[in-house]
Design an enzyme around this catalytic site. Structure first.
Site: not given
Length: 409
Positions: A74, A77, A134, A236
């Site tokens: 992820s 992203k 997420s 993140k």
């Protein structure tokens, strides 16, 4: 060489009062881990790629396998957000642009927002759900809204990666669910994060947000530094079996602006604690600039990405995780932790706008009205002269005019 006092750990034995340099400490930990894995009968041991960068100077303070190709999960992203920020800057979309959950978006694997097919949120709310929750369905919905289709958006992601000089990076989807072709490196992920902050600082509050509320749901970030390490400003996390647990984190503390990347952790605890350790070593003066810019770091181009699946989700997972705990026990129960602060998480509330249908034909306009009857003679209004209506005084109403709206910022 700067020295630090170290408390080491190996199979329950504590070795105290040993003085080690940071580089020696890291080497000893790798040796201990290799020994534990050997005794456990595991044939492979992957060192975590780790990178620490001074965001103000772009100087590398620590790099370990920073160019090794790795599955980003992820962390993908971050690029999804960056491409969207560029389109916002171009004016092709706005923060109020509706983002609807298509069937394609709805069918993505978790993590998900819980929104139903055709449900809609603003692009601003979608970005918060993308970064904090997420949510994979939101990643696809944003891609379809901003790019016209998921495939077109992925093309934009790879074009942007090429412009940034991300030589280890290739994207196949906007969310990071595992695809063997979805690859990046610690170095490339650090550069994406730097581009976000330098090009679009107005969106940085999204990355430091710890909670997004949507209806009755409350979604918390997996970035443990936000609530345990003072000065954390984002960014993140990511996880799939093939990647292990990844994090890109930024900290502003004691006048320093730092960025850490840790890939391949065996747990959220390990990932978060390792990032915090890098920050503390830099803040304590134990990590100094290497003389190399993050932009000049080399990627291991042509190398295959490491597949952590056997060690994270496979038959070897139990032994591997136990070995990682033995080699790096920070944050375990009854062990010290680098995440010692108790910080309040900032919250954001997103709104489900419901279903917004498009492509529906509007009603045809009515034909002009043709009166059938003649209009009656006009009726004169009754003169009220100086007679006051009930409740009014001779001075009339004293009502302030509305103030002009402030200019849009």
């Amino acid at each position: 060489m700067l020295e630090i006092a170290w408390t080491g750990w190996y199979e329950g034995r504590v070795f105290r009062n040993a003085s080690w340099s940071c580089s020696t400490l890291l080497l000893v930990r790798r040796m201990l881990l290799a020994l534990v894995l050997t005794f456990a009968g595991l044939s492979h041991a992957w060192a975590n790629p780790m990178l620490l960068v001074d965001r103000e100077t772009l100087q590398v303070l620590h790099a370990e396998q920073a160019g090794q190709p790795w599955h980003p999960a992820s962390l993908t992203k971050l690029m999804t957000a960056y491409v969207t920020f560029e389109e916002l800057a171009k004016g092709t979309v706005t923060l109020d642009t509706p983002v609807s959950i298509s069937r394609n978006a709805y069918n993505q694997a978790p993590s998900k927002s819980g929104l139903k097919i055709d449900s809609t949120v603003s692009l601003q709310d979608a970005l918060y759900l993308l970064v904090v929750k997420s949510a994979n369905d939101i990643a696809v919905a944003i891609a379809e809204t901003v790019g016209g289709s998921e495939a077109n958006f992925v093309v934009k992601m790879n074009e942007t990666a090429a412009r940034m000089g991300l030589t280890a990076t290739n994207f196949v989807n906007p969310h990071g669910l595992h695809d063997p072709r979805q690859v990046s490196s610690a170095r490339d992920m650090a550069i994406i994060a730097l581009y976000i902050e330098q090009s679009f600082p107005q969106f940085m509050p999204m990355f430091r947000t710890g909670v997004v509320n949507l209806g009755k749901a409350r979604f918390e970030s997996n970035n443990g530094l936000l609530e345990g390490f003072a000065g954390t400003t984002g960014m993140k996390t990511g996880y799939v079996c093939a990647s292990g647990l990844n994090i890109v984190a930024t900290v502003d503390r004691n006048g320093r602006q730092l960025l850490a990347v840790v890939l391949g952790g065996s747990s959220g605890r390990e990932r978060n604690e390792r990032a915090a350790e890098l920050f503390l070593n830099a803040l304590g003066g134990r990590l100094q600039p290497t003389g190399q810019s993050v932009l000049s770091l080399a990627n291991a181009t042509g190398a295959a990405p490491v597949d952590m699946r056997p060690l994270i989700c496979g038959k070897q997972a139990k032994e591997y995780v136990a070995a990682q705990k033995a080699a790096f026990p920070m944050g375990l129960e009854d062990q010290p932790s680098y995440l010692t602060e108790e910080l309040a998480l900032s919250e954001y509330t997103a709104i489900d706008l419901g279903r917004i249908r498009s492509g529906i034909a509007l009603p045809r306009p009515r034909p002009p009205h043709m009166p059938i009857f003649k209009s009656p003679a006009p009726v004169e209004s009754a003169a009220i002269g100086d007679v006051l209506r009930p409740g009014l005084n001779a001075g009339g109403l004293n009502i302030a005019l509305p103030r002009p709206r402030p200019a849009d910022l």
